[in-house]
Design an enzyme around this catalytic site. Sequence first.
Site, PDB file in Angstrom:
ATOM      1  N   TYR A 142      -6.026  33.532 -11.427  1.00 50.71           N
ATOM      2  CA  TYR A 142      -5.440  32.262 -10.985  1.00 50.71           C
ATOM      3  C   TYR A 142      -5.763  31.186 -12.010  1.00 50.71           C
ATOM      4  O   TYR A 142      -6.902  31.080 -12.465  1.00 50.71           O
ATOM      5  CB  TYR A 142      -6.028  31.878  -9.623  1.00 50.71           C
ATOM      6  CG  TYR A 142      -5.538  30.547  -9.081  1.00 50.71           C
ATOM      7  CD1 TYR A 142      -4.217  30.392  -8.676  1.00 50.71           C
ATOM      8  CD2 TYR A 142      -6.397  29.464  -8.965  1.00 50.71           C
ATOM      9  CE1 TYR A 142      -3.778  29.172  -8.170  1.00 50.71           C
ATOM     10  CE2 TYR A 142      -5.968  28.250  -8.455  1.00 50.71           C
ATOM     11  CZ  TYR A 142      -4.646  28.109  -8.063  1.00 50.71           C
ATOM     12  OH  TYR A 142      -4.211  26.912  -7.555  1.00 50.71           O
ATOM     13  N   ASP A 235      -9.847  31.068 -19.431  1.00 52.90           N
ATOM     14  CA  ASP A 235      -9.885  30.058 -18.377  1.00 52.90           C
ATOM     15  C   ASP A 235     -11.273  30.100 -17.736  1.00 52.90           C
ATOM     16  O   ASP A 235     -11.580  30.989 -16.944  1.00 52.90           O
ATOM     17  CB  ASP A 235      -8.782  30.342 -17.355  1.00 52.90           C
ATOM     18  CG  ASP A 235      -8.770  29.316 -16.223  1.00 52.90           C
ATOM     19  OD1 ASP A 235      -9.648  28.429 -16.203  1.00 52.90           O
ATOM     20  OD2 ASP A 235      -7.874  29.418 -15.353  1.00 52.90           O
ATOM     21  N   LYS A 263     -14.143  22.452 -12.176  1.00 54.83           N
ATOM     22  CA  LYS A 263     -15.164  22.749 -11.153  1.00 54.83           C
ATOM     23  C   LYS A 263     -16.558  22.231 -11.538  1.00 54.83           C
ATOM     24  O   LYS A 263     -16.768  21.028 -11.482  1.00 54.83           O
ATOM     25  CB  LYS A 263     -15.111  24.236 -10.806  1.00 54.83           C
ATOM     26  CG  LYS A 263     -13.717  24.590 -10.239  1.00 54.83           C
ATOM     27  CD  LYS A 263     -13.593  25.895  -9.502  1.00 54.83           C
ATOM     28  CE  LYS A 263     -12.263  25.946  -8.761  1.00 54.83           C
ATOM     29  NZ  LYS A 263     -11.347  26.961  -9.168  1.00 54.83           N
TER      30      LYS A 263
END
Length: 425
Positions: A142, A235, A263
Amino acid sequence: MSRSTDLLAEARAFIPGGVNSPVRAFNAVDGDPPFIASAKGCWLTDEDGHRYLDLINSWGPTILGHANPVVVQAICETAAKGTSFGAPTAGEVEFAAALCEAHPTLDMVRLCSSGTEATMHAIRLARGFTGRDQIIKIDGCYHGAHDSVLVKAGSGVATFAAPGSPGIPAATAGLTLTAPFNDLDAIAAHLATHAVAAVILEAVPGNMGCIDPVEGYFSGLSALCREHGALLIIDEVMTGFRLALGGACERFSIDADLVTLGKVVGGGLPLAAFGGRREVMSCLSPEGPVYQAGTLSGNPLAVQAGLATLRQLTPAVYTRLEEIGAAVEAGLRPAVEAAGCSMTRVGSMFTIFFRSTPPTCFSEVSECDMAAFGRFHRAALEAGVYLPPSQYEAAFLAATLTESELSHLINGLNAALASEPATAT
Ligand SMILES: *Cc1c(COP(=O)(O)O)cnc(C)c1O
């Protein structure tokens, strides 16, 4: 009726599905999400006064626990001086330098506000740099909710059983090639037959549950990318500052061209970043022709929350995260095996899979007994442990977990596992 139940009913009238991000819904575990009133350290308190030991940690950011005093103080002091200027600040310079110091891939970095933006801009930059349109992504990885990467995207997309999403033009989706995780041959075949700008992946996928990379995968990927003139984008929105100070790239010595961060890097505020080799980053506007922008990019509050977090991420924190991870694994493994399940763990990320052997790619995750996972999730919640409400997600440990909190976590999950008959396949 509980207050959370009332709030959910009201929320559904004004917000689609009652949530502002689909993964927060409990549809996949056949339940209703508690509404969170406050959090401190490793504990969440819901609107009905129930307390849960938190293994979501805002889907990763709160690695130092909730309401970390140093982060809270930095946010309060900064807020009093103004929350956004749309002009350069000293804090951004200090932060960018700290990121480049910490992460082996970063010569230069650009700040933005979400992981979705970071991967969207990194992909545009790779396309602009190479003059090519196609990208390769990995099934089940994702990279946020934008058009190019919402193809076989794991996480919420898989949880809600959608192969992608309506609304994505076929022409855009057609530029995204996919390959299974841990499969170099599939990547090599795409690179040999298409003009590929970049390969993008999570080095340790956390958005199909936590999956271990096989030995040699990353060296193979960077060699293939170099050979075919494609960029390698790692990522690290989830793994950055979690698996090591220099993220997965440090932990696995990955030779990447670009990385994305999010995050943890924002200390719980909306902040993300993308960066990498100077030659590539220099193509970004206003230094180069590839356009990218954001009104709240490098927001002073978010930057200071990020800096306050980074300053506390000492080597001792990563040693402690490994200790905690190992203790959780040792404490859970017997009950996991007795329930016919399997467990993966990389540092402070882990997943219990309702499948007898640990999955190595997305299609194997899909074989899990999802109904059994749902029962396990409910039992864990009743035991005061808040797990991600989907088999396609990783749990995150905070460095502040004390010995008694670790016991609560292990005892709670063991009890939840024991309540589940060993039906997993
Ligand atoms: C969470 C996540 C994103 C998206 O970040 P947002 O801030 O939610 O847009 C992208 N990539 C990975 C690996 C993620 O885990």
